[in-house]
Design an enzyme around this catalytic site. Structure first.
Site, short mmCIF file in Angstrom:
data_model
loop_
_atom_site.label_atom_id
_atom_site.label_comp_id
_atom_site.label_asym_id
_atom_site.label_seq_id
_atom_site.Cartn_x
_atom_site.Cartn_y
_atom_site.Cartn_z
N GLU A 39 0.82 -1.15 -0.04
CA GLU A 39 0.09 -0.22 -0.03
C GLU A 39 0.93 1.24 -0.06
O GLU A 39 0.76 1.98 -0.89
CB GLU A 39 -0.75 0.02 1.15
CG GLU A 39 -1.85 1.07 1.41
CD GLU A 39 -1.87 1.46 2.85
OE1 GLU A 39 -1.99 0.56 3.60
OE2 GLU A 39 -2.38 2.70 3.17
N ASP A 43 0.66 3.78 -3.16
CA ASP A 43 0.04 5.36 -2.67
C ASP A 43 1.13 6.20 -3.54
O ASP A 43 0.74 7.15 -4.26
CB ASP A 43 0.26 5.69 -1.32
CG ASP A 43 0.22 6.91 -0.93
OD1 ASP A 43 -0.80 7.43 -0.90
OD2 ASP A 43 0.95 7.68 -0.69
N ASP A 112 -7.12 1.05 0.95
CA ASP A 112 -5.64 0.46 0.96
C ASP A 112 -5.43 -0.52 0.28
O ASP A 112 -4.39 -0.52 -0.48
CB ASP A 112 -5.55 0.22 2.54
CG ASP A 112 -5.75 1.17 3.56
OD1 ASP A 112 -5.68 2.57 3.10
OD2 ASP A 112 -5.53 1.21 4.67
N GLU A 115 -4.78 0.67 -3.28
CA GLU A 115 -3.30 1.22 -3.43
C GLU A 115 -2.32 -0.04 -3.68
O GLU A 115 -1.54 0.03 -4.26
CB GLU A 115 -3.08 2.09 -2.58
CG GLU A 115 -3.78 3.70 -2.64
CD GLU A 115 -3.28 4.53 -1.37
OE1 GLU A 115 -3.14 5.46 -1.73
OE2 GLU A 115 -3.11 4.10 -0.14
#
Lengths: 228, 228
Positions: A39, A43, A112, A115
């Site tokens: 994640e 991101d 999450d 991502e």
């Protein structure tokens, strides 16, 4: 629980190492091999891909416009919307406790995982593969961006314009509230006394009515200032 | 002002379109074609490249460790350090006014230009070219990362450990200050009364001396708690 091959079809990328994808959809409540590091990676790839897409879109957007719009596109709310569209929750591995308390529908958990999937593609196949997946799942959102998305809202722009001209802030007042509770309509006035400007806007909530009035006032102020 | 070909040698990338590099080193005080949009782009590429480098470094770093260390590596202070090493200020285009007030040495301006250069390489040649430039100029910093960089500092860890055990905060006091002004040395004590622990640390500044004392206290507390 749906098979991971369905998920791969939806994102438009087939993993060589399916364990990596499995990890991306594994919440920390389920196993030690969870998705938090992916994640983190996803991101930063997401930020870069969306930033670049916006950068290319129009050379007139300032750095401030780009930052503001990107923040809106990579926030939990938008990611959650993207995650729901490909139904991430049908693929999630999570612990019993988390499941019982509605974890599979929690916006933060879905965002999450989304991502982490981007991170997993980046890890396995590099930037351009991740970029292709992100642009694919974000397509409905990116294609709906309007010029207004890039601008500050009318109230902010009006206030900045007046400030720059050393004029006082506009005054907003509700002129009328109409209709029953479930179909309420507001009419707001925006008044700039020193310029003799008063406009009104209507909408189903007060804030939107003020914005509509501000937009008209903005046009009136610009006309006055240009013709002075 | 040095030629842009020198700058290209230093970053290890030769532009096909040198105007793009020129734009990356042009401050907004100099021309309408300034570097702010490229800086936006470069900032997001930098985050992604450094994030990935840290991700690959050790699979034991948690998402929290990765975020904290990355934040340190992409902050203005570190970027300024990188920018100074390749002497960005010798290549900057800025307005007279900005130059006179020391703009060419301002950390934020140098850091922004550094990011804009990363953005320009990404714009012209893609992610991997930008990655190569970033890893090259960050090499001295990345190769000096120690395991401690990934951990919280000893004072923070000690405080968290004591908090978790419902014990009061440690008390820090300076025991001695030694030496003349330019070679001052501090000895600090870290005392945890309820555990009968008192340790001392020495360093050339007070904060570092406290951290050294805290590190010893941390070990002492861990030994006590384990053996209870």
């Amino acid at each position: 629980m749906l098979s991971l091959s369905v998920l791969q079809e939806r994102i438009g990328y087939r993993f060589q190492d399916e364990k990596l994808l499995r990890r991306a959809v594994t919440h920390r409540s389920y196993a030690a091999e969870h998705n938090e590091r992916l994640e983190f990676l996803g991101d930063s790839v997401l930020n870069c891909v969306i930033g670049y897409a916006l950068f290319l879109r129009d050379t007139h957007f300032s750095e401030g416009d780009l930052s503001r719009v990107r923040a809106n596109l990579v926030c939990e709310k938008t990611l959650h919307e993207v995650a729901k569209r490909i139904d991430i929750s049908s693929f999630l591995y999570m612990g019993e406790g988390e499941l019982k308390t509605g974890g599979a529908e929690r916006a933060s958990i879905l965002a999450d995982a989304m991502e982490a999937i981007f991170g997993a593609v980046f890890r396995e196949a590099g930037f351009e593969a991740a970029q292709a997946v992100i642009l694919r799942v974000y397509e409905p959102i990116l294609s709906n961006l309007t010029p207004e998305t890039f601008s500050k809202d009318p109230k902010t722009r009006l206030q900045e314009l007046l400030q720059g001209a050393h004029l006082p802030r506009p005054e907003y007042t509700i002129l009328h509230t109409m209709g029953a509770a479930h179909e309420r309509s507001f009419e707001c006035e925006c008044r700039i006394e020193p310029l003799g400007i008063a406009t009104s806007g209507r909408a189903t909530n007060r804030r939107a009515a003020e914005q509509n009035a501000a937009l008209l006032a903005l046009e009136a102020v610009q006309a006055k200032i240009v013709h002075k």
